[in-house]
Scaffold this active site. Sequence first.
Site, PDB file in Angstrom:
ATOM      1  CE  LYS A 184      38.485  11.048  68.493  1.00 36.03           C
ATOM      2  NZ  LYS A 184      37.200  11.466  69.105  1.00 36.03           N
TER       3      LYS A 184
ATOM      4  NE  ARG B  36      41.319  12.435  74.286  1.00 37.00           N
ATOM      5  CZ  ARG B  36      40.750  11.384  73.693  1.00 37.00           C
ATOM      6  NH1 ARG B  36      41.475  10.502  73.060  1.00 37.00           N
ATOM      7  NH2 ARG B  36      39.450  11.246  73.739  1.00 37.00           N
TER       8      ARG B  36
ATOM      9  NE  ARG C 293      31.015   4.759  71.522  1.00 35.49           N
ATOM     10  CZ  ARG C 293      31.996   5.631  71.610  1.00 35.49           C
ATOM     11  NH1 ARG C 293      32.699   5.925  70.540  1.00 35.49           N
ATOM     12  NH2 ARG C 293      32.271   6.218  72.743  1.00 35.49           N
TER      13      ARG C 293
ATOM     14  NE  ARG D 114      34.673   4.087  74.887  1.00 34.22           N
ATOM     15  CZ  ARG D 114      35.204   5.034  74.130  1.00 34.22           C
ATOM     16  NH1 ARG D 114      35.445   4.784  72.852  1.00 34.22           N
ATOM     17  NH2 ARG D 114      35.508   6.211  74.628  1.00 34.22           N
TER      18      ARG D 114
ATOM     19  NE  ARG E 112      34.513  10.100  76.592  1.00 29.47           N
ATOM     20  CZ  ARG E 112      33.798   9.209  75.909  1.00 29.47           C
ATOM     21  NH1 ARG E 112      32.816   8.551  76.506  1.00 29.47           N
ATOM     22  NH2 ARG E 112      34.077   8.965  74.655  1.00 29.47           N
TER      23      ARG E 112
END
Length: 216
Positions: free
Chosen positions: A13, A88, A127, A161, A172
């Site tokens: 996203k 969400r 990431r 993160r 998640r």
Amino acid sequence: MRLILLGPPGAGKGTQAKRLENLRGLRQLATGDMLREAVKSGSELGREADRIMKAGQLVPDSIVIQMIGERVDGPDCSKGFILDGFPRTVGQAEALDAMLAERGTALDAVIELAVEDAALVGRISGRFTCGNCGTLYHDETKRPKKPGVCDVCGATEFKRRADDKAETVSARLKEYYEKTAPILPYYKGKSILRRVDGMAPVEEVARQIDGVLERV
Ligand code: AP5
């Protein structure tokens, strides 16, 4: 143009929102980024959000609805916006509809990035971002051209993160399937849901999104 990019953690996203922002002058409104800013500020809200995000759970609807409500009228959204990570829950989706209806507007499209779970964990755990300009990298698929130096701004500090650890990613994903996936039938019922193949390479996903937007 008012868009939502919808998909599980790591679906791409943010990657696609940033591209659309640069290409079309739309503003990316990412509730995850806004919450991470609140965490950095050390405010009471930030401390509460930090605890919830590290557990891989969703922060309360009231908080994120207020955050988005404060942003959609900003001058930076005059050409429209791309919602990334919001809504969400069905409650957030309903609140968004009400917010836009009050302003005499509505969503143009909701684009689902469909990605298999097995790919998500690898994408998220690899990431990292430039600590200065936020450019996104990946240990295996997108390393800086010169090791340790950001391709875009030349900075040498990078960050990962706190919620990108494998155990938090599972939490998640569970939240996504329990609380966010029910939004898909909500938007399908309004005939504005479009699906693209988020498993494809970044450029192909971008091409599919452009195809959707040409028909809006
Ligand atoms: P948030 O920051 O929104 O995170 P997320 O939805 O979990 O999504 P990510 O940012 O992890 O992934 P992405 O889909 O943007 O993928 P990306 O482009 O980075 O939310 C974090 C937390 O904040 C939540 O858990 C919750 O606690 C809270 N929160 C936020 N909003 C909330 C809300 N509305 N309500 C309640 N709580 C909220 O890509 C990932 C990696 O894959 C990158 O390395 C990228 O290079 C790579 N990649 C991207 N596309 C491709 C591709 N096509 N092929 C191969 N690799 C790719």
